[in-house]
Design an enzyme around this catalytic site. Structure first.
Site, short mmCIF file in Angstrom:
data_model
loop_
_atom_site.label_atom_id
_atom_site.label_comp_id
_atom_site.label_asym_id
_atom_site.label_seq_id
_atom_site.Cartn_x
_atom_site.Cartn_y
_atom_site.Cartn_z
N HIS A 22 23.50 -2.21 -22.61
CA HIS A 22 22.94 -2.24 -23.97
C HIS A 22 23.70 -1.22 -24.81
O HIS A 22 23.11 -0.28 -25.35
CB HIS A 22 21.44 -1.92 -23.98
CG HIS A 22 20.58 -3.09 -23.58
ND1 HIS A 22 19.27 -2.95 -23.18
CD2 HIS A 22 20.83 -4.41 -23.52
CE1 HIS A 22 18.77 -4.14 -22.89
NE2 HIS A 22 19.70 -5.04 -23.10
N HIS A 78 18.72 -17.53 -21.77
CA HIS A 78 18.58 -16.40 -22.71
C HIS A 78 19.98 -16.08 -23.19
O HIS A 78 20.93 -16.09 -22.41
CB HIS A 78 17.95 -15.24 -21.92
CG HIS A 78 18.04 -13.88 -22.54
ND1 HIS A 78 17.80 -13.64 -23.86
CD2 HIS A 78 18.34 -12.67 -21.97
CE1 HIS A 78 17.93 -12.33 -24.07
NE2 HIS A 78 18.27 -11.73 -22.96
N GLU A 80 21.37 -13.30 -24.74
CA GLU A 80 22.00 -11.99 -24.92
C GLU A 80 23.41 -12.11 -24.34
O GLU A 80 23.64 -12.89 -23.39
CB GLU A 80 21.18 -10.92 -24.18
CG GLU A 80 21.46 -9.53 -24.69
CD GLU A 80 20.42 -8.49 -24.25
OE1 GLU A 80 19.36 -8.88 -23.71
OE2 GLU A 80 20.68 -7.30 -24.47
N TYR A 191 14.33 -0.92 -14.54
CA TYR A 191 14.57 -2.07 -15.43
C TYR A 191 13.29 -2.42 -16.19
O TYR A 191 13.30 -2.61 -17.40
CB TYR A 191 15.02 -3.23 -14.55
CG TYR A 191 15.61 -4.41 -15.27
CD1 TYR A 191 16.98 -4.57 -15.35
CD2 TYR A 191 14.80 -5.40 -15.81
CE1 TYR A 191 17.54 -5.67 -15.99
CE2 TYR A 191 15.34 -6.49 -16.45
CZ TYR A 191 16.71 -6.63 -16.53
OH TYR A 191 17.24 -7.72 -17.16
FE1 FEO Z 1 18.45 -9.67 -21.99
FE2 FEO Z 1 20.38 -9.49 -19.16
O1 FEO Z 1 20.03 -9.65 -20.98
#
Ligand code: FEO
Length: 393
Positions: A22, A78, A80, A191
């Site tokens: 991130h 997803h 991202e 996580y």
């Molecule tokens: Fe929300 Fe592994 O990305």
């Protein structure tokens, strides 16, 4: 490719070197993996891609193992960029294949790539048959992006859960039952605490919803870290636990200090806690890993923040901690503040307000110290720790 179960294969990349994720927000001490999956049924379906910087490596792998032109459809659980990041490069080669994703996923993919591909929006309960198996979709809206969803394969009972139940963890084996269990759980917890904690109320509802679907889940295969192959429900049970005002009964003391007066306060408070049988952990926020501190705060029953005063506020390393606590939306924690000062002394008050603003239950006035503590002051801070321990119940 590694067989996960029946005709489902792991086709991911191991990133042993990854240390920040991130951007620079999250530490990843044990690397990570980008797990994609291939379903070889009458149709060949790719589920997710990998992070953009690895697109050439990934496309080479796909070409070698599958033949890109043999792919009949792509599921993007997803978008991202660590999962959807290779989509453009892939679609350049197979521009007409359908992309199965949530309705929000369509918006997000368009927002990232500005392309109008062959989208097939799906929602919870939708099934698409690809031969022997159906792909059954379960939306995971805001766990943790608006587009997030999971794909369940009806024939094999494999749940491709994307970020949910994942870990930033790289190991030689892709299976939990062949990895270091202690490390996996440390990373799964970190996580959850750092990425999923703000969505805890949604997670509780979603777990109940998934349980109500009565899907026989034989394998949970997330998009990072190891696959839960033996007793896959163990990680769902853990999520259930972590999403229920979780704490392990200890206190985390996070402080920053210039000339050690606040540090002496922290140590005296810890002694007071110890006198009442409450364990504590001390972290200097200026020299500790913030993601690790957040993990500890998530596990704590009590949160104590300390800083000396500088420029009418607290030291800057506490700013990120206060903001993070607010963003995590932690529930059921008790907290208090402390700190030394020379003349104006606003830091403990502002820390206390920051804790309250973050939803932490603050029942004590801050402990303060002018310049350096005397032996009598130290006794006061020990008593402060004892009183805080008593408020924890
Ligand atoms: Fe929300 Fe592994 O990305």
């Amino acid at each position: 490719m590694i067989q996960v179960k029946d005709n489902i294969y792991w086709l991911g990349l191991r990133d042993w070197d990854l240390r920040r994720f991130h951007g620079h927000e999250l530490s990843t001490h044990r690397g990570s993996t980008y797990n994609t999956y291939l379903i070889r049924d009458e149709k060949t379906i790719l589920v997710d891609t990998v992070w953009t910087p690895y697109k050439d490596e990934f496309l080479d792998l796909l070409e070698k193992e599958v033949g890109i032109n043999n792919i009949d459809g792509i599921v993007i659980n997803h978008n991202e960029p660590d999962h959807g990041g290779c989509l453009e490069a892939l679609m350049d080669k197979i521009p007409n294949v359908p992309i199965y994703c949530s309705k929000k996923g369509v918006d997000i993919i368009k927002g990232h790539f500005h392309k109008d591909w062959n989208f097939v929006p799906v929602k919870t309960g939708d099934r698409i048959n690809i031969g022997k198996t159906d792909m059954l979709f379960v939306e995971m809206t805001m766990i943790h992006w608006p587009d997030s969803m999971m794909t369940y394969l009806t024939e094999s009972g494999v749940l491709l859960s994307n970020d949910a139940f994942g870990q930033h963890y790289c190991s030689k084996s892709i299976f939990m039952d062949e990895a270091d269990e202690c490390e996996v759980y440390q990373e799964a917890f970190k996580y959850y605490a750092n990425i999923l904690a703000p969505f805890t109320p949604l997670i509780r509802k979603k777990i109940a919803e998934v349980k109500a679907l009565n899907l026989p889940i034989e394998v949970i295969a997330p998009s990072h870290g190891v696959i839960w192959r033996k007793n896959p429900m163990q990680i769902i049970e853990k999520y259930d636990l972590w999403a229920d005002q979780y704490d392990e009964g200890f206190v985390t003391i996070v402080y920053d200090t210039m000339y050690n007066a606040t540090k002496k306060m922290a140590e005296a408070i810890a002694k007071g806690l110890d006198n009442r049988g409450v364990p504590s952990k001390l972290y200097n926020s200026a020299s500790s890993d913030v993601s690790d501190i957040i993990t500890e705060l998530f596990r704590s029953k009590g949160i104590l923040l300390g800083s000396c005063t500088v420029n009418n506020s607290y030291l800057r390393s506490l700013s990120g901690i206060v903001d993070s606590i607010k963003g995590l939306k932690l529930k059921g924690k008790k907290g208090a503040a402390f700190g030394s000062y020379g003349w104006s002394g606003e830091a403990p008050k502002h820390l206390s307000e920051g804790l309250k603003d973050a939803g932490v239950n603050v029942e004590m006035e801050p402990a303060v110290c002018k310049y350096q503590p005397t032996p009598e002051d130290i006794e006061d801070y020990i008593r402060f720790g004892e009183s805080f321990a008593e408020k924890l119940g």
